[in-house]
Design a protein around this motif. Structure first.
Motif, PDB file in Angstrom:
ATOM      1  N   SER A   1      35.815  44.757  46.698  1.00 35.78           N
ATOM      2  CA  SER A   1      35.731  44.999  45.258  1.00 35.78           C
ATOM      3  C   SER A   1      37.008  44.600  44.535  1.00 35.78           C
ATOM      4  CB  SER A   1      35.422  46.474  44.987  1.00 35.78           C
ATOM      5  OG  SER A   1      34.171  46.835  45.521  1.00 35.78           O
ATOM      6  N   VAL A   2      38.149  44.709  45.218  1.00 33.06           N
ATOM      7  CA  VAL A   2      39.404  44.277  44.599  1.00 33.06           C
ATOM      8  C   VAL A   2      39.310  42.803  44.225  1.00 33.06           C
ATOM      9  CG1 VAL A   2      41.874  43.907  44.969  1.00 33.06           C
ATOM     10  CG2 VAL A   2      40.794  46.002  45.791  1.00 33.06           C
ATOM     11  N   THR A   3      38.871  41.977  45.181  1.00 36.74           N
ATOM     12  CA  THR A   3      38.730  40.543  44.904  1.00 36.74           C
ATOM     13  C   THR A   3      37.709  40.308  43.810  1.00 36.74           C
ATOM     14  OG1 THR A   3      39.242  40.076  47.222  1.00 36.74           O
ATOM     15  CG2 THR A   3      38.275  38.294  45.941  1.00 36.74           C
ATOM     16  N   GLY A   4      36.543  40.964  43.900  1.00 38.53           N
ATOM     17  CA  GLY A   4      35.480  40.754  42.925  1.00 38.53           C
ATOM     18  C   GLY A   4      35.893  41.104  41.514  1.00 38.53           C
ATOM     19  N   LEU A   5      36.514  42.262  41.343  1.00 39.76           N
ATOM     20  CA  LEU A   5      36.911  42.687  39.994  1.00 39.76           C
ATOM     21  C   LEU A   5      38.070  41.862  39.462  1.00 39.76           C
ATOM     22  CD1 LEU A   5      35.533  44.895  38.311  1.00 39.76           C
ATOM     23  CD2 LEU A   5      34.972  45.051  40.729  1.00 39.76           C
ATOM     24  N   LEU A   6      38.948  41.378  40.353  1.00 34.47           N
ATOM     25  CA  LEU A   6      40.023  40.498  39.892  1.00 34.47           C
ATOM     26  C   LEU A   6      39.477  39.156  39.409  1.00 34.47           C
ATOM     27  CD1 LEU A   6      42.949  41.026  42.432  1.00 34.47           C
ATOM     28  CD2 LEU A   6      42.907  41.621  40.019  1.00 34.47           C
ATOM     29  N   VAL A   7      38.452  38.645  40.073  1.00 33.68           N
ATOM     30  CA  VAL A   7      37.864  37.366  39.667  1.00 33.68           C
ATOM     31  C   VAL A   7      37.357  37.439  38.229  1.00 33.68           C
ATOM     32  CG1 VAL A   7      35.895  35.826  40.026  1.00 33.68           C
ATOM     33  CG2 VAL A   7      37.309  36.507  41.962  1.00 33.68           C
ATOM     34  N   VAL A   8      36.524  38.461  37.932  1.00 28.32           N
ATOM     35  CA  VAL A   8      35.967  38.550  36.574  1.00 28.32           C
ATOM     36  C   VAL A   8      37.029  39.028  35.585  1.00 28.32           C
ATOM     37  CG1 VAL A   8      33.578  38.834  37.279  1.00 28.32           C
ATOM     38  CG2 VAL A   8      35.025  40.850  37.100  1.00 28.32           C
ATOM     39  N   GLY A   9      37.910  39.944  36.030  1.00 30.17           N
ATOM     40  CA  GLY A   9      38.935  40.444  35.130  1.00 30.17           C
ATOM     41  C   GLY A   9      39.894  39.352  34.693  1.00 30.17           C
ATOM     42  N   LEU A  10      40.430  38.605  35.652  1.00 23.07           N
ATOM     43  CA  LEU A  10      41.361  37.532  35.314  1.00 23.07           C
ATOM     44  C   LEU A  10      40.652  36.379  34.606  1.00 23.07           C
ATOM     45  CD1 LEU A  10      43.602  37.436  38.526  1.00 23.07           C
ATOM     46  CD2 LEU A  10      44.148  38.417  36.293  1.00 23.07           C
ATOM     47  N   GLY A  11      39.382  36.116  34.987  1.00 20.94           N
ATOM     48  CA  GLY A  11      38.625  35.059  34.318  1.00 20.94           C
ATOM     49  C   GLY A  11      38.429  35.357  32.838  1.00 20.94           C
ATOM     50  N   LEU A  12      37.966  36.558  32.539  1.00 19.81           N
ATOM     51  CA  LEU A  12      37.741  36.933  31.140  1.00 19.81           C
ATOM     52  C   LEU A  12      39.062  37.094  30.398  1.00 19.81           C
ATOM     53  CD1 LEU A  12      35.347  37.451  29.277  1.00 19.81           C
ATOM     54  CD2 LEU A  12      35.506  39.878  29.836  1.00 19.81           C
ATOM     55  N   LEU A  13      40.069  37.618  31.083  1.00 26.87           N
ATOM     56  CA  LEU A  13      41.391  37.768  30.472  1.00 26.87           C
ATOM     57  C   LEU A  13      41.956  36.408  30.076  1.00 26.87           C
ATOM     58  CD1 LEU A  13      43.419  40.114  29.915  1.00 26.87           C
ATOM     59  CD2 LEU A  13      44.537  39.480  32.061  1.00 26.87           C
ATOM     60  N   GLY A  14      41.777  35.413  30.940  1.00 29.52           N
ATOM     61  CA  GLY A  14      42.281  34.078  30.641  1.00 29.52           C
ATOM     62  C   GLY A  14      41.579  33.447  29.457  1.00 29.52           C
ATOM     63  N   VAL A  15      40.235  33.462  29.474  1.00 31.23           N
ATOM     64  CA  VAL A  15      39.469  32.807  28.410  1.00 31.23           C
ATOM     65  C   VAL A  15      39.655  33.529  27.078  1.00 31.23           C
ATOM     66  CG1 VAL A  15      37.150  32.174  27.623  1.00 31.23           C
ATOM     67  CG2 VAL A  15      37.770  31.876  30.030  1.00 31.23           C
TER      68      VAL A  15
END
Length: 688
Positions: free
Chosen positions: A132-146
């Motif tokens: 879950s750490v990897t999964g939530l970082l993927v969407v969190g950093l993705g949305l944070l970046g965009v």
């Protein structure tokens, strides 16, 4: 107009921050869990050091390669430094998602093995939280970046939303470039090490998987993390960010006829689904003797239902009386969620040990290696039919309710579940490594009785994640193609016939482009497969050398040179990933310079053949893997039988199919489309 329409960017940023904070909280909790005996920790440290060393060298290589596109984007006056900085942000965040997630995974493997002493519920809890750490970082950093870069451009720098979205294409390109390298490099590493370890260890030396006497066993465990954890994280980060940017591009195009601020709708639904994913993750629990797969799917189902409900108030905020009313947008979003559910179910059917396809391959192994290969290839081809029909139906329904923008909304809704889907995937290498540590540290058989079922489920969840990633990649690439066509029309207005350019199948340029695009996934996949075979051969030679020159290894009196095998795979994998990575970058540029219609045909041809080839490879490889697991569990003669030897051959062939070439086709398809969008100004300057 509701709060969501006015504050969609703020809402997305808050949800992205929640995902990152939740991931950090899980990390703290995981690191507080007991790490087992000194022997267990020593093995885990070896895996940690190997994985970290590989990723450092991989990202150093990528950083050198990335200097060229960064400078080209910055100095090209039609794009500029806004696009170049976006490229840098996308590359850094994609790297960070994979690097942080993998570092948590390689520290959680030993903690999962130790938790297995307490039973199945404790072991699943540790492993899934690590994923879950990897999964939530993927969407969190993705949305944070965009959302963050869009907010900075429009807020601090005063750009118009159209100009800001154009610069976001650079962010998508940065994520894509990292993704294709991470998928290729990690995939070549993991499967070369796996193939080398299996061919000599299992077939020649007759020792079990994860036996500490095998010099390639640590490299194999390292590969699980750099391929399935860091590679998948970079892949789905890129898909998530690219889709958000593509739908924002389309939303900006249709806003004049469909309603205001439609380009912000994908950010709002992405943010909402982060919250539902955090809630859904709490339902991945099981009792002793319970069904692990059902527990994992329950978490996804809960998050999906909550998202479907949560989309209602968000969509009402973007309602208009025109082409994109509440029901148009909400129906398209529901299509995306339904497609996700169906793709997960179909992939589970073709790769799960409970179902007929895997049982058929296991049965075919009784009559030899050739029949195992034949049945596996046939299953892989059959596995393309249902997913493609689901994707085709999803395209037609979403297009009917809201046109190309509706397809984009469906893809964004589908990808809104990325956090949990990646968690299912990253869970796999954690449990695989936990089983390896239990074997190498001579833990009691009851520990392996816990880690082995978790690992078997992990094989299926990894296959399911790849099926999900491929389906979303195909739909995302279709949206990107629409952005290319719209970009040519809008930017090419007043430049010859570019403003009215069509991709008619009666045009010879389009047909030629279709054929060239169709060959690209095959060329790309073949180069990746050859790289695995070549590097795997080097591992085989090294393992044989160590067995030959140091007989004490097999006797248990000498320690193998694990670092030597890791070093060989690292150097060769990084060297081998560069040539295939050029395919989706160089060919679209060359074709675009020749003819823009030809480039349009190329993009469609790449999407079509790439979709079929990727599904066939990943589903077939997953089925081969679980057929071997089925036999090892006692079917058809069990371990050491002729059927088992045949299944090892099938699994060895399937490894580069499902973990290297097949998954790497996803970013390849999208990077070709992003390159096409980026070179639109160049095309206009040449052909306008």
């Amino acid at each position: 107009m509701s709060w969501f329409m006015h504050h969609a960017v703020l809402f997305a940023l808050l949800c992205a921050a929640a995902a990152v904070l939740y991931g950090l909280g899980l990390t703290v909790w995981l690191l507080r869990q007991p790490a087992g005996t000194e022997r267990m920790q020593a093995i885990s440290r070896a895996v940690q050091e190997g994985a970290a060393a590989y990723l450092r060298r991989q990202y150093t290589t990528i950083a050198v390669v990335a200097i060229v596109p960064f400078l080209l984007l910055g100095f090209y006056n039609k794009l500029g430094w806004g696009t170049a900085v976006g490229f840098l942000i996308g590359a850094i965040l994609s790297s960070a998602a994979g690097f942080i997630g993998m570092n948590v995974a390689v520290r959680s493997n030993v903690r999962t093995a130790e938790a297995a002493r307490s039973g199945l519920p404790a072991a699943l809890n540790v492993a899934f939280r690590a994923g879950s750490v990897t999964g939530l970082l993927v969407v969190g950093l993705g949305l944070l970046g965009v959302a963050g870069y869009y907010w900075a451009l429009t807020g601090w720098l005063g750009h118009t939303h159209g100009s800001a979205i154009k610069d976001l294409i650079g962010l998508a390109f940065g994520g894509s470039l990292i993704s294709v390298f991470a998928r290729l490099g990690g995939g070549i590493f993991t499967k070369a090490a796996d193939v080398g370890a299996d061919l000599v260890g299992k077939l020649e030396a007759g020792i079990p998987e994860d036996d500490p006497r095998n010099p390639a066993v640590i490299a194999d465990n390292v590969g699980d993390n750099v391929g399935d954890c860091a590679g998948m994280a970079a892949d789905l980060f890129e898909t998530y960010a690219v889709t958000a940017v593509a739908v924002m591009l389309l939303g900006n195009t249709v806003a004049k006829v469909g309603g205001p601020n439609l380009w912000l709708y994908p950010l709002a639904i992405g943010g909402l689904s982060i919250l539902t994913s955090i809630i859904g993750a709490q339902f991945a629990r099981v009792r002793d003797g319970g069904n692990v797969m059902n527990a994992l799917y329950r978490s996804v189902l809960v998050a999906t239902v909550l998202s479907a409900v949560g989309f209602i108030p968000i969509t009402m905020g973007f309602d208009s009386s025109g082409r994109f009313s509440f029901w148009h947008l909400y129906s398209a979003a529901l299509v995306g969620l339904i497609v996700t559910f169906l793709l997960v179910g179909i992939t589970e059917y073709y790769t799960g040990t409970r179902w007929n396809p895997v049982k058929a391959i296991a049965k075919a192994s009784e009559t030899g290696h050739a029949t195992n290969i034949i049945e596996g290839l046939a299953i892989g081809m059959q596995a393309t039919a249902l997913p493609v029909l689901v994707i085709a139906a999803g395209i037609l329904v979403a297009n009917h309710v809201a046109g190309l923008y509706g397809i984009g909304v469906a893809v964004m809704a589908q990808l809104s579940m990325t956090g949990l889907i990646v968690a299912l995937d990253a869970y796999g290498p954690v449990t695989d490594n936990a089983g390896g540590i239990a074997e190498m540290a001579d833990l009691p058989p009851e520990v392996r009785a816990i880690t082995d079922p978790l690992d078997a489920v992990g094989n299926t969840t990894k296959a399911v994640t790849k099926g999900y990633a491929i389906g979303s990649a195909a739909l995302a690439a279709l949206v990107l193609f629409g952005s290319y066509a719209n970009g040519i029309h809008t930017q090419g207005a007043g430049h010859g016939d570019l403003g009215t350019l069509t991709f008619d199948l009666s045009n010879a340029w389009v047909i030629a482009g279709l054929l060239i695009g169709g060959l690209m996934p095959f060329l790309f996949a073949s180069l990746a497969m050859q790289a695995v075979g070549r590097v795997g051969g080097e591992v085989v030679q090294e393992v044989r050398r160590q067995f030959r020159e140091n007989p004490g290894i097999m006797e248990g009196t000498s320690r193998p040179e694990y670092g030597r095998a890791i070093d060989i795979v690292t150097k060769s994998a990084l060297r081998s990933m560069l040539l295939p990575a050029l395919v989706p970058i160089a060919i679209p540029i060359i074709v675009g310079v020749i003819n823009p219609r030809m480039l349009g045909g190329l993009l469609i041809g790449t999407i079509v053949t790439g979709l079929f080839l990727a599904i066939a490879m990943t589903a077939g490889g997953g089925a081969w893997d679980n057929a071997k697991k089925t036999i090892e569990d006692g079917a058809h003669g069990g371990k050491g039988s002729e059927a088992h030897n045949a299944s090892i051959t099938g699994d060895t062939v399937g490894d580069p199919y499902k973990d290297t070439a097949g998954p790497a086709i996803n970013p390849m398809i999208k990077i070709a489309n992003i390159v096409a969008i980026l070179i639109i100004p160049l095309i206009i300057s040449i052909h306008g």
